[in-house]
Design a protein around this motif. Structure first.
Motif, PDB file in Angstrom:
ATOM      1  N   ILE A  53      34.431 112.012  47.801  1.00 32.78           N
ATOM      2  CA  ILE A  53      33.986 110.989  47.237  1.00 32.78           C
ATOM      3  C   ILE A  53      32.846 111.816  46.144  1.00 32.78           C
ATOM      4  O   ILE A  53      31.778 112.348  46.383  1.00 32.78           O
ATOM      5  CB  ILE A  53      32.997 109.891  48.082  1.00 32.78           C
ATOM      6  CG1 ILE A  53      33.848 109.334  49.056  1.00 32.78           C
ATOM      7  CG2 ILE A  53      32.279 108.899  47.194  1.00 32.78           C
ATOM      8  CD1 ILE A  53      33.426 108.458  49.879  1.00 32.78           C
ATOM      9  N   THR A  59      32.822 106.410  39.773  1.00 32.52           N
ATOM     10  CA  THR A  59      33.194 106.967  41.141  1.00 32.52           C
ATOM     11  C   THR A  59      34.504 107.311  41.255  1.00 32.52           C
ATOM     12  O   THR A  59      35.511 106.574  40.793  1.00 32.52           O
ATOM     13  CB  THR A  59      32.804 105.895  42.201  1.00 32.52           C
ATOM     14  OG1 THR A  59      31.240 105.664  42.020  1.00 32.52           O
ATOM     15  CG2 THR A  59      32.792 106.576  43.696  1.00 32.52           C
ATOM     16  N   CYS A 118      37.253 108.951  44.258  1.00 32.66           N
ATOM     17  CA  CYS A 118      37.554 108.929  45.551  1.00 32.66           C
ATOM     18  C   CYS A 118      38.966 109.418  45.943  1.00 32.66           C
ATOM     19  O   CYS A 118      39.935 109.058  45.373  1.00 32.66           O
ATOM     20  CB  CYS A 118      37.470 107.769  46.545  1.00 32.66           C
ATOM     21  SG  CYS A 118      35.986 106.889  46.297  1.00 32.66           S
ATOM     22  N   ASP A 126      38.090 102.899  43.908  1.00 31.22           N
ATOM     23  CA  ASP A 126      36.700 102.597  44.380  1.00 31.22           C
ATOM     24  C   ASP A 126      36.878 102.800  45.855  1.00 31.22           C
ATOM     25  O   ASP A 126      37.813 103.238  46.649  1.00 31.22           O
ATOM     26  CB  ASP A 126      36.747 100.951  44.254  1.00 31.22           C
ATOM     27  CG  ASP A 126      37.981 100.401  45.243  1.00 31.22           C
ATOM     28  OD1 ASP A 126      37.713 100.002  46.264  1.00 31.22           O
ATOM     29  OD2 ASP A 126      38.755  99.847  44.443  1.00 31.22           O
ATOM     30  N   GLU A 127      35.619 102.969  46.415  1.00 32.09           N
ATOM     31  CA  GLU A 127      35.210 103.527  47.943  1.00 32.09           C
ATOM     32  C   GLU A 127      35.808 102.769  48.869  1.00 32.09           C
ATOM     33  O   GLU A 127      36.341 103.405  49.943  1.00 32.09           O
ATOM     34  CB  GLU A 127      33.760 103.780  48.069  1.00 32.09           C
ATOM     35  CG  GLU A 127      33.539 104.458  49.079  1.00 32.09           C
ATOM     36  CD  GLU A 127      32.116 105.003  49.200  1.00 32.09           C
ATOM     37  OE1 GLU A 127      31.389 105.112  50.372  1.00 32.09           O
ATOM     38  OE2 GLU A 127      31.349 105.269  48.219  1.00 32.09           O
TER      39      GLU A 127
END
Length: 106
Positions: free
Chosen positions: A57, A74, A76, A94-95
Motif C-alpha cells: 500500500i 493511494t 495498492c 482502493d484499499e
C-alpha cells in the motif's frame, strides 16, 4: 526489471488490461510515468498475505507534465512472488478492494 520473472503479468485497474513479460511491465511503467514531470512512490505498508503474496500500500505523488498540477493517490499492489521473483502484479485503486482480493478483509 531484475526482480521480475520473464513471464511476469501486471493487471492494471483502469481497464483490466494485462501487460505480459518484462517488456510489458516496462511499457506499463513508461506509459504511466510519461504523464508526469515529477513522480514519487512512497510505500506506506507491506502486508504479508500468506503463501506467496504480499500487499503493498503506497502513496503516489506526481506533478502533471501538461497541467503542472500535483496529484496524490493511494495505490495498492497485490504482488505474487515465487522463487524470489515477481510473477504477478495486480493493481487496485482502493484499499478495500485490494484487501478483499488478498483475503484480508473482515
Amino acid at each position: 526489471m531484475a526482480l521480475c520473472h520473464p513471464d511476469v503479468e501486471w493487471t492494471a485497474p483502469e481497464d483490466g488490461s494485462t501487460f505480459r513479460g518484462r517488456e510489458g511491465v516496462r511499457r506499463r511503467l513508461e506509459q504511466w510515468l510519461e504523464s508526469f514531470d515529477q513522480y514519487r512512490y512512497e510505500v506506506e505498508r507491506i502486508l504479508d498475505c500468506g503463501g506467496d503474496e504480499v500487499l503493498v500500500i503506497a502513496t503516489e505523488v506526481g506533478r502533471g507534465a501538461m497541467s503542472g498540477a500535483e496529484v496524490r493517490s493511494t495505490n495498492c499492489e497485490l504482488i505474487t512472488v515465487r522463487d524470489g521473483m515477481i510473477v504477478r502484479i495486480r493493481e487496485f485503486g482502493d484499499e478495500p478492494a485490494a484487501l478483499e482480493a488478498a483475503g484480508l478483509s473482515k
